[in-house]
Design a protein around this motif. Structure first.
Motif, PDB file in Angstrom:
ATOM      1  N   TRP A  71       7.732   6.079  -5.117  1.00 46.53           N
ATOM      2  CA  TRP A  71       8.759   6.239  -6.137  1.00 46.53           C
ATOM      3  C   TRP A  71       8.377   7.335  -7.130  1.00 46.53           C
ATOM      4  CZ3 TRP A  71      13.481   6.080  -7.167  1.00 46.53           C
ATOM      5  CH2 TRP A  71      13.920   6.246  -8.482  1.00 46.53           C
ATOM      6  N   LYS A  72       9.213   8.355  -7.187  1.00 46.79           N
ATOM      7  CA  LYS A  72       9.149   9.371  -8.232  1.00 46.79           C
ATOM      8  C   LYS A  72      10.509  10.048  -8.266  1.00 46.79           C
ATOM      9  CE  LYS A  72       7.055  12.942  -5.270  1.00 46.79           C
ATOM     10  NZ  LYS A  72       6.003  13.963  -5.194  1.00 46.79           N
ATOM     11  N   ALA A  73      10.806  10.644  -9.406  1.00 48.43           N
ATOM     12  CA  ALA A  73      12.148  11.194  -9.599  1.00 48.43           C
ATOM     13  C   ALA A  73      12.471  12.286  -8.578  1.00 48.43           C
ATOM     14  CB  ALA A  73      12.280  11.736 -11.022  1.00 48.43           C
ATOM     15  N   ASP A  74      11.468  13.046  -8.147  1.00 45.41           N
ATOM     16  CA  ASP A  74      11.715  14.141  -7.210  1.00 45.41           C
ATOM     17  C   ASP A  74      12.186  13.654  -5.845  1.00 45.41           C
ATOM     18  OD1 ASP A  74      11.017  15.952  -9.111  1.00 45.41           O
ATOM     19  OD2 ASP A  74       8.958  16.231  -8.398  1.00 45.41           O
ATOM     20  N   ASN A  75      11.996  12.400  -5.537  1.00 40.45           N
ATOM     21  CA  ASN A  75      12.449  11.868  -4.257  1.00 40.45           C
ATOM     22  C   ASN A  75      13.873  11.336  -4.302  1.00 40.45           C
ATOM     23  OD1 ASN A  75      10.176  12.392  -2.739  1.00 40.45           O
ATOM     24  ND2 ASN A  75       9.166  10.483  -3.297  1.00 40.45           N
ATOM     25  N   ALA A 142      19.039  12.534  -0.058  1.00 41.20           N
ATOM     26  CA  ALA A 142      19.074  13.438   1.095  1.00 41.20           C
ATOM     27  C   ALA A 142      18.684  14.861   0.702  1.00 41.20           C
ATOM     28  CB  ALA A 142      20.463  13.421   1.732  1.00 41.20           C
ATOM     29  N   ILE A 143      19.304  15.390  -0.346  1.00 41.92           N
ATOM     30  CA  ILE A 143      19.000  16.767  -0.739  1.00 41.92           C
ATOM     31  C   ILE A 143      17.577  16.874  -1.273  1.00 41.92           C
ATOM     32  CG2 ILE A 143      19.650  18.649  -2.288  1.00 41.92           C
ATOM     33  CD1 ILE A 143      22.522  17.752  -2.088  1.00 41.92           C
ATOM     34  N   SER A 144      17.116  15.862  -2.004  1.00 36.35           N
ATOM     35  CA  SER A 144      15.735  15.887  -2.490  1.00 36.35           C
ATOM     36  C   SER A 144      14.745  15.918  -1.334  1.00 36.35           C
ATOM     37  CB  SER A 144      15.465  14.670  -3.374  1.00 36.35           C
ATOM     38  OG  SER A 144      16.238  14.722  -4.561  1.00 36.35           O
ATOM     39  N   ARG A 145      15.056  15.205  -0.245  1.00 41.42           N
ATOM     40  CA  ARG A 145      14.173  15.242   0.925  1.00 41.42           C
ATOM     41  C   ARG A 145      14.142  16.638   1.530  1.00 41.42           C
ATOM     42  NH1 ARG A 145      10.283  12.737   1.089  1.00 41.42           N
ATOM     43  NH2 ARG A 145       9.233  14.580   1.834  1.00 41.42           N
ATOM     44  N   PHE A 146      15.311  17.268   1.633  1.00 43.49           N
ATOM     45  CA  PHE A 146      15.350  18.632   2.158  1.00 43.49           C
ATOM     46  C   PHE A 146      14.551  19.578   1.264  1.00 43.49           C
ATOM     47  CE2 PHE A 146      19.699  17.357   3.956  1.00 43.49           C
ATOM     48  CZ  PHE A 146      19.138  16.990   5.164  1.00 43.49           C
ATOM     49  N   GLU A 147      14.638  19.391  -0.043  1.00 41.56           N
ATOM     50  CA  GLU A 147      13.901  20.260  -0.959  1.00 41.56           C
ATOM     51  C   GLU A 147      12.397  20.046  -0.849  1.00 41.56           C
ATOM     52  OE1 GLU A 147      16.933  21.079  -4.655  1.00 41.56           O
ATOM     53  OE2 GLU A 147      15.930  19.143  -4.577  1.00 41.56           O
ATOM     54  N   GLN A 148      11.984  18.830  -0.515  1.00 42.23           N
ATOM     55  CA  GLN A 148      10.562  18.573  -0.325  1.00 42.23           C
ATOM     56  C   GLN A 148      10.037  19.245   0.949  1.00 42.23           C
ATOM     57  OE1 GLN A 148       8.389  16.703  -2.265  1.00 42.23           O
ATOM     58  NE2 GLN A 148       9.951  16.424  -3.820  1.00 42.23           N
ATOM     59  N   LEU A 201      26.147  21.387  -7.718  1.00 43.27           N
ATOM     60  CA  LEU A 201      25.811  20.891  -9.053  1.00 43.27           C
ATOM     61  C   LEU A 201      24.483  20.147  -9.042  1.00 43.27           C
ATOM     62  CD1 LEU A 201      26.959  20.752 -11.937  1.00 43.27           C
ATOM     63  CD2 LEU A 201      28.030  18.580 -11.310  1.00 43.27           C
ATOM     64  N   PHE A 202      24.230  19.394  -7.974  1.00 43.74           N
ATOM     65  CA  PHE A 202      22.944  18.705  -7.879  1.00 43.74           C
ATOM     66  C   PHE A 202      21.803  19.701  -7.688  1.00 43.74           C
ATOM     67  CE2 PHE A 202      19.468  16.699  -5.609  1.00 43.74           C
ATOM     68  CZ  PHE A 202      19.206  15.626  -6.436  1.00 43.74           C
ATOM     69  N   LEU A 203      22.020  20.719  -6.873  1.00 41.02           N
ATOM     70  CA  LEU A 203      20.971  21.721  -6.679  1.00 41.02           C
ATOM     71  C   LEU A 203      20.607  22.416  -7.990  1.00 41.02           C
ATOM     72  CD1 LEU A 203      22.091  23.379  -3.321  1.00 41.02           C
ATOM     73  CD2 LEU A 203      20.071  21.956  -3.674  1.00 41.02           C
ATOM     74  N   GLN A 204      21.595  22.595  -8.857  1.00 47.75           N
ATOM     75  CA  GLN A 204      21.346  23.275 -10.119  1.00 47.75           C
ATOM     76  C   GLN A 204      20.709  22.362 -11.161  1.00 47.75           C
ATOM     77  OE1 GLN A 204      22.047  26.594 -11.262  1.00 47.75           O
ATOM     78  NE2 GLN A 204      22.146  27.003  -9.074  1.00 47.75           N
ATOM     79  N   THR A 205      21.041  21.071 -11.137  1.00 46.26           N
ATOM     80  CA  THR A 205      20.620  20.171 -12.218  1.00 46.26           C
ATOM     81  C   THR A 205      19.610  19.116 -11.792  1.00 46.26           C
ATOM     82  OG1 THR A 205      22.443  18.614 -11.785  1.00 46.26           O
ATOM     83  CG2 THR A 205      22.874  20.442 -13.309  1.00 46.26           C
ATOM     84  N   GLN A 206      19.533  18.810 -10.481  1.00 44.20           N
ATOM     85  CA  GLN A 206      18.653  17.746  -9.984  1.00 44.20           C
ATOM     86  C   GLN A 206      18.937  16.412 -10.668  1.00 44.20           C
ATOM     87  OE1 GLN A 206      16.337  18.342  -7.370  1.00 44.20           O
ATOM     88  NE2 GLN A 206      17.551  20.213  -7.326  1.00 44.20           N
ATOM     89  N   SER A 207      20.201  16.129 -10.944  1.00 49.46           N
ATOM     90  CA  SER A 207      20.572  14.916 -11.678  1.00 49.46           C
ATOM     91  C   SER A 207      21.641  14.144 -10.929  1.00 49.46           C
ATOM     92  CB  SER A 207      21.066  15.274 -13.085  1.00 49.46           C
ATOM     93  OG  SER A 207      21.543  14.118 -13.747  1.00 49.46           O
TER      94      SER A 207
END
Length: 281
Positions: A71-75, A142-148, A201-207
């Motif tokens: 668990w961490k916000a980046d995931n 899903a997008i956070s996983r791709f970014e990792q 919007l998620f890619l720009q803000t990660q929120s």
């Protein structure tokens, strides 16, 4: 593009989405007593399924990432701080604004028909929670996983394609998540443009808080406030911000950071060098 890493990331996310979908389908069967409740009390079965879709995807996805990736916000793009949660309110206001503008463009001169009955408000609350789960899973996790795993245009491509592709696949094979009324919001050119806007919007803000607020605001504007916009109006009000965000994202990818350590004060904490003045803990 490193094909092995690319497809490994795709199949990892696909497996996660399939697991969540299967868990939701099992939960739907359990809460309806394997169809018995639907034959005895159809209304109760409908409410039970709505409550299941509001709770199960969120709980299952957070449990999975805690077990699988830690668990961490980046995931998940879901920071638990008050400041992060606050962005839900601007997102909600933005979604309501999109609904209002789309209504004005497509129905100038009409009056909105408010839908403020108790049953309608309860249904809206459950659907809003389900929409939050959809944005958390299809966008945040899903997008956070791709970014990792990946970078650059690979992330952009998968971020734009994955939510729509999964909705289409679940509709083709009759899978139970997302719910049909939520899948309908991805339909048509306007739905595709809105999905692209949400991913950018998620890619720009990660929120997740922000993008979920936008989706919920758009839903509440139409189904509670009576801003019954059409496809053309929604397309017009989402195409311009989506194009601007796409330009920003492409411009950001073209900006290459020089090799080597970033400038700024640095200090050592327990043998690890981090950026100052205090560094990310």
């Amino acid at each position: 593009m490193h094909l092995n890493r690319f497809w490994s990331s795709v199949w990892t996310v696909a497996g996660f989405l399939l697991l969540i979908t299967l868990l939701q389908m099992i939960a739907d069967q359990v809460v309806t007593l394997f169809g018995l409740l639907g034959s005895v009390a159809p209304s109760a079965a409908r409410w039970a399924v709505a409550a299941s879709h509001a709770v199960v995807p969120i709980a299952a996805s957070l449990t999975y990432i805690d077990w699988r990736w830690g668990w961490k916000a980046d995931n998940a793009g879901l920071r638990p701080t008050f400041a992060a949660r606050f962005w839900f309110l601007p997102g909600l206001a933005g979604g309501l604004a999109l609904a209002g503008l789309a209504f004005l463009l497509g129905g100038w001169g009409r009056m909105p028909q408010l839908n403020l009955g108790v049953e309608s408000l309860v249904q809206a609350a459950l659907t809003s929670a389900a929409l939050f789960g959809v944005e958390l899973i299809l966008r945040g996790i899903a997008i956070s996983r791709f970014e990792q795993d990946l970078s650059g245009r690979d992330v952009l491509l998968l971020a734009l394609v994955t939510p729509v592709a999964w909705v289409v696949l679940t509709a083709l094979f009759g899978l139970g998540w997302p719910a049909p009324q939520i899948r309908a919001q991805f339909g048509g050119l306007a739905g595709l443009t809105f999905s692209a806007l949400q991913s950018l919007l998620f890619l720009q803000t990660q929120s997740v808080w922000l993008v979920a607020g936008v989706h919920i605001g758009l839903y509440l504007g139409r189904n509670v406030l009576g801003l019954d916009y059409g496809q053309a109006g929604l397309l017009l009000v989402t195409a311009v911000p989506a194009a601007l965000l796409l330009w920003r994202e492409l411009n950001r990818m073209r900006t290459i950071r020089p090799a080597g350590p970033r400038p700024g004060k640095r200090r050592v904490v327990y043998g690890k060098t981090v950026r100052g003045p205090w560094g990310p803990h």
